[in-house]
Every structure is written in structure tokens, then in C-alpha cells.
Scaffold this motif. Structure first.
Motif, PDB file in Angstrom:
ATOM      1  N   MET A  86       0.782  -1.219   0.087  1.00  0.00           N
ATOM      2  CA  MET A  86       0.096   0.066  -0.063  1.00  0.00           C
ATOM      3  C   MET A  86       0.862   1.129   0.069  1.00  0.00           C
ATOM      4  SD  MET A  86      -2.951  -1.126   2.783  1.00  0.00           S
ATOM      5  CE  MET A  86      -1.661  -0.943   4.066  1.00  0.00           C
ATOM      6  N   ASN A  87       0.767   1.905  -1.077  1.00  0.00           N
ATOM      7  CA  ASN A  87       1.517   3.279  -1.150  1.00  0.00           C
ATOM      8  C   ASN A  87       0.427   4.353  -1.158  1.00  0.00           C
ATOM      9  OD1 ASN A  87       3.809   1.713  -1.506  1.00  0.00           O
ATOM     10  ND2 ASN A  87       3.475   1.568  -3.617  1.00  0.00           N
ATOM     11  N   SER A  88       1.377   5.695  -1.037  1.00  0.00           N
ATOM     12  CA  SER A  88       0.373   7.033  -1.007  1.00  0.00           C
ATOM     13  C   SER A  88      -0.804   6.731  -0.156  1.00  0.00           C
ATOM     14  CB  SER A  88       0.003   7.264  -2.644  1.00  0.00           C
ATOM     15  OG  SER A  88       1.189   7.309  -3.215  1.00  0.00           O
ATOM     16  N   LEU A  89      -0.679   6.296   1.107  1.00  0.00           N
ATOM     17  CA  LEU A  89      -1.625   6.129   1.862  1.00  0.00           C
ATOM     18  C   LEU A  89      -2.353   7.556   2.448  1.00  0.00           C
ATOM     19  CD1 LEU A  89      -0.436   3.226   3.681  1.00  0.00           C
ATOM     20  CD2 LEU A  89      -2.561   3.133   2.684  1.00  0.00           C
ATOM     21  N   ASN A  90      -3.576   7.507   2.433  1.00  0.00           N
ATOM     22  CA  ASN A  90      -4.297   8.685   2.934  1.00  0.00           C
ATOM     23  C   ASN A  90      -5.402   8.153   4.207  1.00  0.00           C
ATOM     24  OD1 ASN A  90      -7.041   7.864   1.834  1.00  0.00           O
ATOM     25  ND2 ASN A  90      -5.902   8.232  -0.204  1.00  0.00           N
ATOM     26  N   ALA A  91      -5.932   9.021   4.577  1.00  0.00           N
ATOM     27  CA  ALA A  91      -6.840   9.173   5.823  1.00  0.00           C
ATOM     28  C   ALA A  91      -8.046   8.029   5.536  1.00  0.00           C
ATOM     29  CB  ALA A  91      -7.289  10.399   6.458  1.00  0.00           C
ATOM     30  N   GLU A  92      -8.496   8.076   4.215  1.00  0.00           N
ATOM     31  CA  GLU A  92      -9.582   7.337   3.943  1.00  0.00           C
ATOM     32  C   GLU A  92      -9.108   5.724   3.931  1.00  0.00           C
ATOM     33  OE1 GLU A  92     -10.441  11.207   3.436  1.00  0.00           O
ATOM     34  OE2 GLU A  92      -8.925  10.299   2.106  1.00  0.00           O
ATOM     35  N   ASP A  93      -7.997   5.416   4.030  1.00  0.00           N
ATOM     36  CA  ASP A  93      -7.515   4.100   3.593  1.00  0.00           C
ATOM     37  C   ASP A  93      -7.553   3.436   5.127  1.00  0.00           C
ATOM     38  OD1 ASP A  93      -4.997   5.191   1.421  1.00  0.00           O
ATOM     39  OD2 ASP A  93      -6.916   4.076   1.105  1.00  0.00           O
ATOM     40  N   THR A  94      -7.697   4.297   6.209  1.00  0.00           N
ATOM     41  CA  THR A  94      -7.922   3.824   7.726  1.00  0.00           C
ATOM     42  C   THR A  94      -9.069   2.698   7.725  1.00  0.00           C
ATOM     43  OG1 THR A  94      -6.727   5.790   8.723  1.00  0.00           O
ATOM     44  CG2 THR A  94      -8.315   4.339  10.042  1.00  0.00           C
ATOM     45  N   ALA A  95      -8.621   1.544   8.224  1.00  0.00           N
ATOM     46  CA  ALA A  95      -9.670   0.497   8.275  1.00  0.00           C
ATOM     47  C   ALA A  95      -8.853  -0.644   8.986  1.00  0.00           C
ATOM     48  CB  ALA A  95     -10.217   0.117   6.758  1.00  0.00           C
ATOM     49  N   VAL A  96      -9.745  -1.782   9.191  1.00  0.00           N
ATOM     50  CA  VAL A  96      -9.175  -2.990   9.464  1.00  0.00           C
ATOM     51  C   VAL A  96      -9.179  -3.864   8.337  1.00  0.00           C
ATOM     52  CG1 VAL A  96      -9.422  -5.147  10.702  1.00  0.00           C
ATOM     53  CG2 VAL A  96     -10.026  -3.009  11.857  1.00  0.00           C
ATOM     54  N   TYR A  97      -7.962  -4.395   8.164  1.00  0.00           N
ATOM     55  CA  TYR A  97      -7.651  -5.037   6.580  1.00  0.00           C
ATOM     56  C   TYR A  97      -7.824  -6.538   6.856  1.00  0.00           C
ATOM     57  CZ  TYR A  97      -6.546  -0.780   4.174  1.00  0.00           C
ATOM     58  OH  TYR A  97      -6.791   0.419   3.560  1.00  0.00           O
ATOM     59  N   TYR A  98      -8.737  -7.529   6.237  1.00  0.00           N
ATOM     60  CA  TYR A  98      -8.783  -8.659   6.219  1.00  0.00           C
ATOM     61  C   TYR A  98      -8.374  -9.467   4.969  1.00  0.00           C
ATOM     62  CZ  TYR A  98     -11.871  -7.265   9.939  1.00  0.00           C
ATOM     63  OH  TYR A  98     -12.573  -6.728  10.784  1.00  0.00           O
ATOM     64  N   CYS A  99      -7.681 -10.602   5.544  1.00  0.00           N
ATOM     65  CA  CYS A  99      -7.431 -11.619   4.215  1.00  0.00           C
ATOM     66  C   CYS A  99      -8.617 -12.490   4.035  1.00  0.00           C
ATOM     67  CB  CYS A  99      -6.152 -12.281   4.800  1.00  0.00           C
ATOM     68  SG  CYS A  99      -5.333 -13.347   3.536  1.00  0.00           S
ATOM     69  N   TYR A 100      -8.664 -13.065   2.892  1.00  0.00           N
ATOM     70  CA  TYR A 100      -9.773 -13.839   2.408  1.00  0.00           C
ATOM     71  C   TYR A 100      -9.373 -14.829   1.334  1.00  0.00           C
ATOM     72  CZ  TYR A 100     -14.401 -15.266   0.844  1.00  0.00           C
ATOM     73  OH  TYR A 100     -15.543 -15.901   0.564  1.00  0.00           O
ATOM     74  N   ALA A 101      -9.726 -16.228   1.856  1.00  0.00           N
ATOM     75  CA  ALA A 101      -9.621 -17.214   0.561  1.00  0.00           C
ATOM     76  C   ALA A 101     -10.596 -17.821   0.244  1.00  0.00           C
ATOM     77  CB  ALA A 101      -8.497 -18.143   1.345  1.00  0.00           C
ATOM     78  N   ALA A 102     -10.720 -18.362  -1.049  1.00  0.00           N
ATOM     79  CA  ALA A 102     -11.708 -18.759  -1.678  1.00  0.00           C
ATOM     80  C   ALA A 102     -11.397 -19.896  -2.383  1.00  0.00           C
ATOM     81  CB  ALA A 102     -12.801 -17.699  -2.125  1.00  0.00           C
ATOM     82  N   ARG A 103     -12.310 -20.826  -2.770  1.00  0.00           N
ATOM     83  CA  ARG A 103     -11.906 -22.214  -3.693  1.00  0.00           C
ATOM     84  C   ARG A 103     -13.255 -22.863  -3.456  1.00  0.00           C
ATOM     85  NH1 ARG A 103     -11.018 -27.245  -4.677  1.00  0.00           N
ATOM     86  NH2 ARG A 103      -9.843 -27.861  -6.203  1.00  0.00           N
TER      87      ARG A 103
END
Length: 119
Positions: A86-103
Motif C-alpha cells: 500500500m503506497n500513497s496512503l491517505n486517511a480514507e485508507d484507515t480500516a481493519v484489513y482482512y485476508c480472504y481465501a476462496a475455492r
């Protein structure tokens, strides 16, 4: 049962960068490389939104419009790990980030990692 563990979140100043990692485990007959992997995020008071997806072989990648040109998803199947640069981060990127796997019917979520963009 597939288990996902995210890491790499934290506090960063506007314009800064972070790299998130998601380590996957618990595979038996179906291996990590057969899963499509995604990153989602959820900001306070908002619904969870899809940020980026990478196909099982890595040949197809999609991004939310809000992060195109700033974020990059990648995977290392030898390490059972998916990344989000993640580059050029701004305040709108503030969040909890989740990883998700699907098959197929096999799905898994990580526990999330907090990313806060603030000066």
C-alpha cells in the motif's frame, strides 16, 4: 481447515507506505495455490469492502477503483502467503484489513489487521 493470519498493519503518516502479509495454513489435499486470495477492509461505521483479488495462479488481479495505482496485491505460493503493498496512503485508507481465501465452497477469513493513516 484453512487458517489465515494477517500482519504488517500499524500507524503511518499520510503519503506513507505499508505492506500487509497474510500467512495461510491448514491445507490438506487442496493446496494454497488453488485458492483465489483477496484483501478486504472495513472502516468504522462502514461496510466491509473488497480491496483487491488475485487469482489462484496469479494471472488475474483486480482492484477497487479507490486503490488502483496505489496498492498492489501479490502472492508467493511457495510461502503460502499473500501480500498487499500500500503506497500513497491517505486517511480514507484507515480500516481493519482482512485476508480472504476462496475455492469453491471452501472459504476463510483472517482476524484482521488495523491500518491507521494519521499525522
Amino acid at each position: 481447515q484453512v487458517q489465515l493470519v494477517e500482519s504488517g498493519g500499524g500507524l503511518v503518516q499520510p503519503g506513507g507506505s505499508l505492506r500487509l502479509s497474510c500467512a495461510a495454513s491448514g491445507f490438506t489435499f487442496i493446496i494454497f495455490s488453488s485458492y483465489a486470495m483477496s484483501w478486504y477492509r472495513q472502516a468504522p461505521g462502514k461496510e466491509r469492502e473488497l480491496v483487491a483479488t488475485i487469482s489462484s495462479g496469479g494471472g488475474k488481479i483486480t482492484y477497487a477503483d479507490s486503490v488502483k495505482g496505489r496498492f498492489a496485491i501479490s502472492r508467493d505460493n511457495a510461502k503460502n502467503t499473500v501480500y498487499l503493498q500500500m503506497n500513497s496512503l491517505n486517511a480514507e485508507d484507515t480500516a481493519v484489513y482482512y485476508c480472504y481465501a476462496a475455492r469453491g465452497s471452501s472459504r476463510a477469513w483472517g482476524q484482521g489487521t488495523q491500518v491507521t493513516v494519521s499525522s
